[in-house]
Design a protein around this motif. Structure first.
Motif, PDB file in Angstrom:
ATOM      1  N   ASP A 191       0.788  -1.152  -0.227  1.00 18.70           N
ATOM      2  CA  ASP A 191      -0.004  -0.523  -0.161  1.00 18.70           C
ATOM      3  C   ASP A 191       0.881   1.403  -0.166  1.00 18.70           C
ATOM      4  O   ASP A 191       0.469   2.600  -0.731  1.00 18.70           O
ATOM      5  N   GLY A 192       2.085   1.211   0.732  1.00 15.75           N
ATOM      6  CA  GLY A 192       3.061   2.060   0.462  1.00 15.75           C
ATOM      7  C   GLY A 192       3.444   3.165  -0.330  1.00 15.75           C
ATOM      8  O   GLY A 192       3.484   3.533  -1.014  1.00 15.75           O
ATOM      9  N   LEU A 193       3.924   1.553  -0.851  1.00 11.38           N
ATOM     10  CA  LEU A 193       4.832   2.357  -2.283  1.00 11.38           C
ATOM     11  C   LEU A 193       3.665   2.609  -3.257  1.00 11.38           C
ATOM     12  O   LEU A 193       4.432   3.299  -4.739  1.00 11.38           O
ATOM     13  N   THR A 194       2.025   1.807  -3.784  1.00 10.46           N
ATOM     14  CA  THR A 194       1.339   2.151  -4.041  1.00 10.46           C
ATOM     15  C   THR A 194       0.895   3.567  -4.428  1.00 10.46           C
ATOM     16  O   THR A 194       1.094   4.403  -5.284  1.00 10.46           O
ATOM     17  N   LYS A 195       1.281   4.207  -2.797  1.00 13.08           N
ATOM     18  CA  LYS A 195       0.480   5.637  -2.173  1.00 13.08           C
ATOM     19  C   LYS A 195       1.994   6.674  -2.677  1.00 13.08           C
ATOM     20  O   LYS A 195       1.752   7.487  -3.612  1.00 13.08           O
TER      21      LYS A 195
END
Length: 253
Positions: A191-195
């Motif tokens: 989720d963090g890398l996508t954000k």
């Protein structure tokens, strides 16, 4: 009062109030704020609490369920307030990204009921299903690896799609902020890398979150305050946090 007695009393205060502040504990026990900070660090190391900016909470205090289905109706009134504010930022003919977020579900409902002509890209299926009802909105899904718990797409394939876009505005979900090192957090790396990919592809970046998340943070830091333009929230946090945000150039909406 001995150290062990004071620390036990701090835990009792937490159990009664849910959170404590360093300053008030210092005054209550007639010791320095540094002394209280050491107490809180000791108690955190033993797993009895979680330190926050200027205080502490019980380690299990934040009742945020991980699955989107469970979170939809949690603090719904606050999410609607945030969605109204975010909606007011969007202009006709913009390209907007709506991140996986139960608050963004409410924002999508407002857009679907409006006559604003926009392009909306999202990695959350709930949002796509709501927006497709409005023929004035061009709705684009990112695709990628599907994560059942959030009913959306994250990871490498999604990131490759996001890199191809240029968003006028992005509205990002969050599990809280770390006011100590001025970062925005989420649950996990995918989720963090996508954000992060969304931030890199956006001109105006906003985090949408309830006020209580200023006092909580999660495991993965996906952005520094320098990376975002503003935080859209239901109610302003305490003045110390507001000053820190202003000093970092983060607009509170």
């Amino acid at each position: 009062m001995f150290t062990e007695e004071r620390q036990a009393a701090i835990i009792r205060c937490l159990q009664e109030k849910g959170k404590v502040k360093v300053k008030s504990l210092s005054e209550k026990f007639h010791v320095s704020e540094d002394c209280i900070r050491k107490d809180l660090k000791t108690l955190e190391n033993s797993g009895k609490l979680k330190r926050t900016y200027g205080g502490a909470i019980m380690s299990q205090d934040y009742p945020l369920q991980r699955d989107v289905i469970d979170r939809r109706n949690y603090h719904l009134d606050k999410k609607k307030i945030i969605a109204e504010k975010a909606f007011g930022l969007i202009k006709s003919n913009e390209t907007v990204f709506l991140d996986i977020s139960t608050t963004n579900i409410e924002l999508a409902k407002l857009l679907a009921a409006s006559r604003i002509k926009v392009v909306v890209v999202s990695n959350m299926i709930d949002i796509l299903q709501i927006l497709v009802q409005n023929p004035m909105i061009t709705v684009i899904g990112t695709g990628g690896t599907m994560y059942q718990g959030v009913n959306g797409f994250m990871g490498a394939a999604t990131i490759e799609v996001l890199k191809q876009y240029s968003f006028d505005r992005a509205f990002l979900g969050s599990c809280g902020v770390d006011m100590v090192d001025c970062t925005v957090t989420t649950l996990g790396v995918e989720d963090g890398l996508t954000k992060k990919a969304v931030i890199n592809s956006s001109r105006h970046k906003y985090v949408v979150m309830e006020k209580e998340k200023f006092y909580f943070n999660d495991s993965y830091k996906f952005a520094h305050f320098d990376d975002i333009n503003g935080i859209v929230t239901d109610e302003y946090p305490d003045s110390t946090i507001v000053r820190t945000l202003e000093a970092s150039g983060v607009r509170l909406v």
